[in-house]
Write a protein that holds these residues in place. Structure first.
Motif, PDB file in Angstrom:
ATOM      1  N   TRP A  63       9.017  49.322  -5.764  1.00  0.00           N
ATOM      2  CA  TRP A  63       8.192  48.943  -4.788  1.00  0.00           C
ATOM      3  C   TRP A  63       7.118  48.352  -5.013  1.00  0.00           C
ATOM      4  O   TRP A  63       6.645  47.554  -4.183  1.00  0.00           O
ATOM      5  N   ALA A  68       6.051  44.802  -3.242  1.00  0.00           N
ATOM      6  CA  ALA A  68       4.753  44.774  -2.531  1.00  0.00           C
ATOM      7  C   ALA A  68       4.144  43.588  -2.851  1.00  0.00           C
ATOM      8  O   ALA A  68       3.478  42.884  -2.281  1.00  0.00           O
ATOM      9  N   TYR A  97       3.061  50.188   1.560  1.00  0.00           N
ATOM     10  CA  TYR A  97       4.375  50.684   1.952  1.00  0.00           C
ATOM     11  C   TYR A  97       4.438  52.456   1.956  1.00  0.00           C
ATOM     12  O   TYR A  97       3.556  53.053   1.354  1.00  0.00           O
ATOM     13  N   CYS A 123       7.533  49.456   5.448  1.00  0.00           N
ATOM     14  CA  CYS A 123       6.104  48.681   5.332  1.00  0.00           C
ATOM     15  C   CYS A 123       5.445  48.358   6.258  1.00  0.00           C
ATOM     16  O   CYS A 123       5.837  48.063   7.469  1.00  0.00           O
ATOM     17  N   LEU A 135      15.184  45.709   1.502  1.00  0.00           N
ATOM     18  CA  LEU A 135      14.226  46.771   1.505  1.00  0.00           C
ATOM     19  C   LEU A 135      15.023  48.275   1.497  1.00  0.00           C
ATOM     20  O   LEU A 135      14.658  49.088   0.492  1.00  0.00           O
ATOM     21  N   GLU A 149      15.091  50.830  -1.577  1.00  0.00           N
ATOM     22  CA  GLU A 149      15.004  52.361  -1.567  1.00  0.00           C
ATOM     23  C   GLU A 149      15.992  52.962  -1.959  1.00  0.00           C
ATOM     24  O   GLU A 149      15.996  53.938  -2.633  1.00  0.00           O
TER      25      GLU A 149
END
Length: 264
Positions: free
Chosen positions: A29, A33, A47, A142, A166, A170
Protein backbone atom coordinates in the motif's frame (compact mmCIF):
# COMPACT_ATOMS: atom_id res chain seq x y z
CA UNK A 1 7.56 5.64 -6.62
CA UNK A 2 6.05 9.10 -6.98
CA UNK A 3 5.45 9.52 -10.70
CA UNK A 4 5.49 7.01 -13.53
CA UNK A 5 6.04 8.32 -17.06
CA UNK A 6 3.49 7.76 -19.81
CA UNK A 7 -0.26 8.01 -20.08
CA UNK A 8 -2.52 6.89 -17.22
CA UNK A 9 -2.96 3.35 -18.59
CA UNK A 10 0.80 2.83 -18.84
CA UNK A 11 1.26 4.21 -15.34
CA UNK A 12 -1.51 1.97 -13.98
CA UNK A 13 0.19 -1.03 -15.61
CA UNK A 14 3.52 -0.07 -14.05
CA UNK A 15 1.92 0.08 -10.61
CA UNK A 16 0.25 -3.31 -11.15
CA UNK A 17 3.50 -4.95 -12.25
CA UNK A 18 5.37 -3.47 -9.29
CA UNK A 19 2.68 -4.73 -6.90
CA UNK A 20 2.76 -8.26 -8.37
CA UNK A 21 6.53 -8.40 -7.91
CA UNK A 22 6.51 -7.09 -4.35
CA UNK A 23 6.95 -9.86 -1.77
CA UNK A 24 6.69 -7.83 1.44
CA UNK A 25 2.99 -7.25 2.32
CA UNK A 26 3.65 -4.10 4.31
CA UNK A 27 5.19 -2.41 1.27
CA UNK A 28 2.26 -2.84 -1.10
CA UNK A 29 0.00 0.00 0.00
CA UNK A 30 2.84 2.50 0.53
CA UNK A 31 3.87 1.70 -3.06
CA UNK A 32 0.34 2.45 -4.27
CA UNK A 33 0.11 5.56 -2.08
CA UNK A 34 3.14 7.01 -3.82
CA UNK A 35 1.76 6.49 -7.32
CA UNK A 36 -2.02 6.68 -7.12
CA UNK A 37 -2.66 10.40 -6.42
CA UNK A 38 -1.04 11.54 -9.65
CA UNK A 39 -3.13 9.09 -11.65
CA UNK A 40 -6.43 10.70 -10.65
CA UNK A 41 -5.53 14.35 -10.22
CA UNK A 42 -4.57 14.30 -6.54
CA UNK A 43 -1.54 15.42 -4.58
CA UNK A 44 -1.55 13.05 -1.60
CA UNK A 45 -3.36 9.98 -0.33
CA UNK A 46 -4.51 8.28 2.87
CA UNK A 47 -5.57 4.63 2.79
CA UNK A 48 -7.73 2.67 5.20
CA UNK A 49 -7.47 -1.12 5.41
CA UNK A 50 -10.41 -1.30 7.81
CA UNK A 51 -13.63 0.56 8.45
CA UNK A 52 -14.08 4.29 7.92
CA UNK A 53 -15.13 5.27 11.42
CA UNK A 54 -13.80 7.77 13.92
CA UNK A 55 -13.41 5.47 16.92
CA UNK A 56 -10.89 2.97 15.55
CA UNK A 57 -8.94 1.88 12.51
CA UNK A 58 -5.49 2.12 11.03
CA UNK A 59 -4.55 4.99 8.75
CA UNK A 60 -1.78 4.57 6.20
CA UNK A 61 -0.01 7.30 4.25
CA UNK A 62 3.32 8.14 2.61
CA UNK A 63 6.11 8.75 5.11
CA UNK A 64 6.32 12.47 4.32
CA UNK A 65 2.64 12.88 5.15
CA UNK A 66 2.91 10.67 8.23
CA UNK A 67 5.36 13.14 9.75
CA UNK A 68 2.73 15.86 9.46
CA UNK A 69 0.12 13.78 11.30
CA UNK A 70 2.35 12.60 14.14
CA UNK A 71 1.35 15.54 16.29
CA UNK A 72 -2.41 15.30 15.76
CA UNK A 73 -4.58 14.62 18.77
CA UNK A 74 -7.10 11.82 19.02
CA UNK A 75 -10.00 14.08 18.03
CA UNK A 76 -8.37 15.11 14.76
CA UNK A 77 -7.26 11.55 14.05
CA UNK A 78 -10.88 10.54 14.52
CA UNK A 79 -11.90 13.04 11.85
CA UNK A 80 -9.30 11.59 9.51
CA UNK A 81 -10.41 8.01 10.19
CA UNK A 82 -14.06 8.81 9.59
CA UNK A 83 -13.33 10.62 6.36
CA UNK A 84 -16.50 12.73 6.38
CA UNK A 85 -18.80 12.45 4.48
CA UNK A 86 -17.85 9.03 3.09
CA UNK A 87 -18.51 6.69 6.01
CA UNK A 88 -22.17 7.68 6.19
CA UNK A 89 -22.55 7.86 2.42
CA UNK A 90 -21.22 4.37 1.66
CA UNK A 91 -22.74 2.73 4.74
CA UNK A 92 -26.20 3.68 3.47
CA UNK A 93 -25.83 1.98 0.07
CA UNK A 94 -24.04 -0.84 -1.72
CA UNK A 95 -22.77 1.40 -4.52
CA UNK A 96 -18.98 1.83 -4.28
CA UNK A 97 -18.49 4.35 -7.08
CA UNK A 98 -15.74 6.90 -6.28
CA UNK A 99 -17.12 10.25 -5.14
CA UNK A 100 -15.81 13.65 -4.09
CA UNK A 101 -16.59 15.12 -0.68
CA UNK A 102 -18.23 18.18 -2.20
CA UNK A 103 -20.58 16.08 -4.30
CA UNK A 104 -21.42 13.81 -1.39
CA UNK A 105 -22.03 16.56 1.20
CA UNK A 106 -22.82 19.67 -0.85
CA UNK A 107 -22.34 22.97 0.98
CA UNK A 108 -21.87 21.11 4.27
CA UNK A 109 -18.42 20.02 3.11
CA UNK A 110 -16.84 23.48 3.21
CA UNK A 111 -18.14 24.15 6.73
CA UNK A 112 -17.17 20.74 8.14
CA UNK A 113 -14.40 20.19 10.73
CA UNK A 114 -12.84 17.68 8.35
CA UNK A 115 -12.50 20.26 5.58
CA UNK A 116 -10.88 22.68 8.03
CA UNK A 117 -8.52 19.94 9.24
CA UNK A 118 -7.21 18.96 5.82
CA UNK A 119 -6.92 22.62 4.90
CA UNK A 120 -4.78 23.35 7.96
CA UNK A 121 -2.68 20.18 7.89
CA UNK A 122 -2.43 19.29 4.20
CA UNK A 123 -3.24 22.62 2.54
CA UNK A 124 -5.90 20.67 0.61
CA UNK A 125 -9.42 21.70 -0.30
CA UNK A 126 -10.99 18.59 -1.79
CA UNK A 127 -11.15 14.84 -1.21
CA UNK A 128 -11.93 11.98 -3.57
CA UNK A 129 -12.96 8.68 -1.98
CA UNK A 130 -12.02 5.45 -3.76
CA UNK A 131 -13.54 2.56 -1.80
CA UNK A 132 -12.54 -0.98 -2.65
CA UNK A 133 -15.27 -2.19 -5.03
CA UNK A 134 -16.48 -5.19 -3.03
CA UNK A 135 -15.94 -3.90 0.51
CA UNK A 136 -19.18 -4.02 2.48
CA UNK A 137 -18.46 -4.28 6.20
CA UNK A 138 -16.01 -2.89 6.92
CA UNK A 139 -15.78 -0.33 4.14
CA UNK A 140 -12.15 0.06 3.09
CA UNK A 141 -10.30 2.12 0.54
CA UNK A 142 -8.42 5.35 -0.17
CA UNK A 143 -8.97 9.06 0.13
CA UNK A 144 -7.09 11.28 -2.33
CA UNK A 145 -6.59 14.99 -1.58
CA UNK A 146 -5.94 18.06 -3.71
CA UNK A 147 -5.91 21.84 -3.43
CA UNK A 148 -7.59 24.39 -5.69
CA UNK A 149 -10.39 23.14 -7.92
CA UNK A 150 -12.39 20.02 -7.17
CA UNK A 151 -11.67 16.71 -8.90
CA UNK A 152 -13.11 16.61 -12.42
CA UNK A 153 -15.41 13.99 -13.91
CA UNK A 154 -12.39 12.56 -15.73
CA UNK A 155 -10.55 12.19 -12.43
CA UNK A 156 -13.50 10.34 -10.93
CA UNK A 157 -13.73 8.05 -13.97
CA UNK A 158 -10.02 7.27 -13.72
CA UNK A 159 -10.48 6.49 -10.03
CA UNK A 160 -13.25 4.05 -10.95
CA UNK A 161 -10.93 2.37 -13.45
CA UNK A 162 -8.34 2.02 -10.68
CA UNK A 163 -10.70 0.21 -8.30
CA UNK A 164 -10.00 -3.32 -9.65
CA UNK A 165 -6.26 -2.67 -9.32
CA UNK A 166 -6.68 -1.55 -5.71
CA UNK A 167 -8.78 -4.62 -4.95
CA UNK A 168 -6.06 -6.83 -6.46
CA UNK A 169 -3.40 -5.09 -4.37
CA UNK A 170 -5.38 -5.75 -1.20
CA UNK A 171 -5.91 -9.41 -2.19
CA UNK A 172 -2.18 -9.73 -2.82
CA UNK A 173 -1.39 -8.16 0.55
CA UNK A 174 -3.68 -10.59 2.35
CA UNK A 175 -2.21 -13.52 0.42
CA UNK A 176 1.34 -12.49 1.32
CA UNK A 177 0.30 -12.13 4.97
CA UNK A 178 -1.15 -15.65 4.90
CA UNK A 179 1.99 -16.98 3.25
CA UNK A 180 4.13 -15.34 5.91
CA UNK A 181 2.03 -16.83 8.72
CA UNK A 182 1.97 -20.25 7.09
CA UNK A 183 5.72 -20.42 6.59
CA UNK A 184 6.84 -18.72 9.81
CA UNK A 185 9.00 -21.10 11.87
CA UNK A 186 7.42 -22.28 15.08
CA UNK A 187 9.18 -24.49 17.67
CA UNK A 188 5.85 -26.10 18.52
CA UNK A 189 5.55 -27.63 15.07
CA UNK A 190 8.52 -29.97 15.58
CA UNK A 191 8.63 -32.90 13.15
CA UNK A 192 5.89 -31.44 10.97
CA UNK A 193 7.99 -28.32 10.26
CA UNK A 194 11.02 -30.50 9.48
CA UNK A 195 8.96 -32.57 7.05
CA UNK A 196 7.70 -29.38 5.38
CA UNK A 197 11.26 -28.15 4.92
CA UNK A 198 12.15 -31.47 3.30
CA UNK A 199 9.51 -30.83 0.62
CA UNK A 200 11.69 -27.99 -0.74
CA UNK A 201 8.80 -25.95 -2.12
CA UNK A 202 9.82 -22.67 -3.71
CA UNK A 203 8.20 -19.40 -2.55
CA UNK A 204 6.08 -19.31 -5.73
CA UNK A 205 4.98 -22.93 -5.22
CA UNK A 206 3.98 -22.08 -1.65
CA UNK A 207 1.92 -19.18 -2.96
CA UNK A 208 0.17 -21.43 -5.49
CA UNK A 209 -0.41 -23.99 -2.74
CA UNK A 210 -2.11 -21.36 -0.57
CA UNK A 211 -4.39 -20.43 -3.45
CA UNK A 212 -5.21 -24.09 -4.02
CA UNK A 213 -6.60 -24.17 -0.49
CA UNK A 214 -9.07 -21.47 -1.58
CA UNK A 215 -10.34 -23.84 -4.32
CA UNK A 216 -9.34 -21.39 -7.05
CA UNK A 217 -9.05 -22.65 -10.63
CA UNK A 218 -5.73 -22.55 -12.46
CA UNK A 219 -7.05 -19.62 -14.51
CA UNK A 220 -8.00 -17.70 -11.34
CA UNK A 221 -4.62 -18.43 -9.75
CA UNK A 222 -2.90 -17.23 -12.92
CA UNK A 223 -4.86 -13.97 -12.90
CA UNK A 224 -4.04 -13.41 -9.24
CA UNK A 225 -0.31 -13.99 -9.75
CA UNK A 226 0.03 -12.51 -13.23
CA UNK A 227 1.18 -15.78 -14.82
CA UNK A 228 -0.24 -18.09 -17.49
CA UNK A 229 -2.50 -21.09 -16.87
CA UNK A 230 0.25 -23.33 -18.24
CA UNK A 231 2.74 -21.99 -15.69
CA UNK A 232 0.22 -22.54 -12.90
CA UNK A 233 -0.25 -26.17 -13.99
CA UNK A 234 3.52 -26.67 -13.97
CA UNK A 235 3.69 -25.34 -10.41
CA UNK A 236 0.83 -27.64 -9.37
CA UNK A 237 2.56 -30.67 -10.93
CA UNK A 238 5.75 -29.88 -8.98
CA UNK A 239 3.75 -29.46 -5.78
CA UNK A 240 2.09 -32.86 -6.31
CA UNK A 241 5.47 -34.47 -6.92
CA UNK A 242 7.13 -32.89 -3.89
CA UNK A 243 4.23 -33.71 -1.55
CA UNK A 244 3.67 -37.18 -3.02
CA UNK A 245 0.03 -36.50 -3.92
CA UNK A 246 -2.10 -36.84 -7.05
CA UNK A 247 -5.05 -34.46 -6.63
CA UNK A 248 -6.01 -31.20 -5.00
CA UNK A 249 -7.88 -32.58 -2.02
CA UNK A 250 -5.07 -34.89 -0.91
CA UNK A 251 -2.55 -32.13 -1.59
CA UNK A 252 -4.34 -29.64 0.65
CA UNK A 253 -4.76 -32.23 3.41
CA UNK A 254 -1.08 -33.20 3.15
CA UNK A 255 0.00 -29.56 3.22
CA UNK A 256 -2.14 -28.91 6.29
CA UNK A 257 -0.64 -31.94 8.03
CA UNK A 258 2.87 -30.65 7.32
CA UNK A 259 2.04 -27.15 8.52
CA UNK A 260 2.54 -25.60 5.09
CA UNK A 261 -0.93 -24.02 5.02
CA UNK A 262 -3.43 -23.09 7.73
CA UNK A 263 -5.95 -25.75 8.71
CA UNK A 264 -8.81 -23.26 8.46
Amino acid sequence: MTQVPGDPRERMLSVAVAALNEREPERLWPLVAGALPGLCGGEMLVYKLDDWNESAGTVGMPSALADVFDGLGEKNMGLLRAGFPFAEHYAARSDRTPLTARRAAGRAWRASPTARLIGDVMDADHVLAIPLPRSMAPITGCMVYRSGEDFTDDHVRTAQQLQPLLAAVEEQRQLLERLRRATAPSPAEGPAREAAADCALTPRELTVLLLLTDALTAAAIGRRLGISDRTVHKHIEKIYRKLGTRDRVSTVLRAQHLGLVPTA
